[in-house]
Scaffold this motif. Structure first.
Motif, PDB file in Angstrom:
ATOM      1  N   LEU A  80      70.485  48.187  63.886  1.00 46.43           N
ATOM      2  CA  LEU A  80      69.032  48.080  63.725  1.00 46.43           C
ATOM      3  C   LEU A  80      68.300  48.073  65.054  1.00 46.43           C
ATOM      4  CD1 LEU A  80      68.792  45.603  60.732  1.00 46.43           C
ATOM      5  CD2 LEU A  80      68.516  48.079  60.734  1.00 46.43           C
ATOM      6  N   GLU A  81      68.974  47.660  66.135  1.00 50.01           N
ATOM      7  CA  GLU A  81      68.351  47.762  67.461  1.00 50.01           C
ATOM      8  C   GLU A  81      68.285  49.216  67.911  1.00 50.01           C
ATOM      9  OE1 GLU A  81      69.692  43.427  69.279  1.00 50.01           O
ATOM     10  OE2 GLU A  81      70.943  45.182  69.646  1.00 50.01           O
ATOM     11  N   ASP A  86      64.476  52.390  61.043  1.00 56.12           N
ATOM     12  CA  ASP A  86      65.131  51.763  59.900  1.00 56.12           C
ATOM     13  C   ASP A  86      64.812  50.267  59.864  1.00 56.12           C
ATOM     14  OD1 ASP A  86      66.222  54.233  59.360  1.00 56.12           O
ATOM     15  OD2 ASP A  86      68.094  53.796  60.390  1.00 56.12           O
ATOM     16  N   HIS A  87      64.825  49.635  61.027  1.00 59.63           N
ATOM     17  CA  HIS A  87      64.517  48.216  61.099  1.00 59.63           C
ATOM     18  C   HIS A  87      63.088  47.951  60.644  1.00 59.63           C
ATOM     19  CE1 HIS A  87      64.058  44.310  63.519  1.00 59.63           C
ATOM     20  NE2 HIS A  87      64.800  44.060  62.465  1.00 59.63           N
ATOM     21  N   LEU A  95      63.405  42.709  54.113  1.00 58.65           N
ATOM     22  CA  LEU A  95      64.854  42.586  54.156  1.00 58.65           C
ATOM     23  C   LEU A  95      65.423  42.564  55.578  1.00 58.65           C
ATOM     24  CD1 LEU A  95      65.819  45.017  51.262  1.00 58.65           C
ATOM     25  CD2 LEU A  95      65.738  42.535  51.195  1.00 58.65           C
ATOM     26  N   ALA A  96      64.601  42.469  56.594  1.00 56.92           N
ATOM     27  CA  ALA A  96      65.085  42.589  57.976  1.00 56.92           C
ATOM     28  C   ALA A  96      65.492  41.262  58.601  1.00 56.92           C
ATOM     29  CB  ALA A  96      64.025  43.274  58.845  1.00 56.92           C
ATOM     30  N   ASN A  97      65.115  40.138  58.045  1.00 56.54           N
ATOM     31  CA  ASN A  97      65.306  38.849  58.702  1.00 56.54           C
ATOM     32  C   ASN A  97      66.757  38.496  59.011  1.00 56.54           C
ATOM     33  OD1 ASN A  97      62.582  38.563  58.597  1.00 56.54           O
ATOM     34  ND2 ASN A  97      62.589  37.335  56.745  1.00 56.54           N
ATOM     35  N   ALA A  98      67.685  38.869  58.185  1.00 52.27           N
ATOM     36  CA  ALA A  98      69.083  38.467  58.387  1.00 52.27           C
ATOM     37  C   ALA A  98      69.705  39.136  59.604  1.00 52.27           C
ATOM     38  CB  ALA A  98      69.912  38.807  57.148  1.00 52.27           C
ATOM     39  N   SER A  99      69.140  40.213  60.096  1.00 49.79           N
ATOM     40  CA  SER A  99      69.727  40.931  61.209  1.00 49.79           C
ATOM     41  C   SER A  99      69.096  40.595  62.555  1.00 49.79           C
ATOM     42  CB  SER A  99      69.605  42.440  60.973  1.00 49.79           C
ATOM     43  OG  SER A  99      70.371  42.808  59.870  1.00 49.79           O
ATOM     44  N   GLU A 100      68.125  39.720  62.549  1.00 46.44           N
ATOM     45  CA  GLU A 100      67.434  39.395  63.808  1.00 46.44           C
ATOM     46  C   GLU A 100      68.075  38.229  64.493  1.00 46.44           C
ATOM     47  OE1 GLU A 100      63.058  40.884  63.578  1.00 46.44           O
ATOM     48  OE2 GLU A 100      63.378  39.361  62.061  1.00 46.44           O
TER      49      GLU A 100
END
Length: 100
Positions: A80-81, A86-87, A95-100
């Motif tokens: 995602l970085e 996509d991020h 739905l992006a919070n879990a990957s930050e």
């Protein structure tokens, strides 16, 4: 033979088996899914129950050797970085919070 219409095909991603009876299926929202034993690789049901709610999704990326445009070493950063579009799309749907 029963013809499937787009209205009867589930919206998501499925592997193995057949429509509505996949070896593994995740809904388009990535919030629920199902798993059934199927003849694809003689796969058993992959969860304790056939229908489940998704708790965590882990995403992996695979690149072929030499696909770094001549750069050596490993690709740095998460998927995602490296793929901000996509991020940002995942942020829009919450739905992006879990990957930050």
């Amino acid at each position: 033979m029963v013809k499937e219409s787009s209205d009867s095909i589930p919206n998501g991603i499925g592997f193995g088996g057949r429509a509505n009876h996949f070896g593994l299926f995740l809904s388009a929202n990535l919030d629920k899914g199902h798993s059934f034993a199927c003849t694809t690789f003689n796969s058993p049901c992959l969860s304790k129950t056939n229908h489940f709610v998704v708790d965590v999704i882990e995403c992996w990326g695979v690149i072929s050797e030499g696909s770094n445009n001549g750069k050596t070493g490993l690709v740095e950063g998460t998927v995602l970085e490296r793929f901000q579009e996509d991020h940002n799309m995942l942020k829009m749907v919450g739905l992006a919070n879990a990957s930050e």
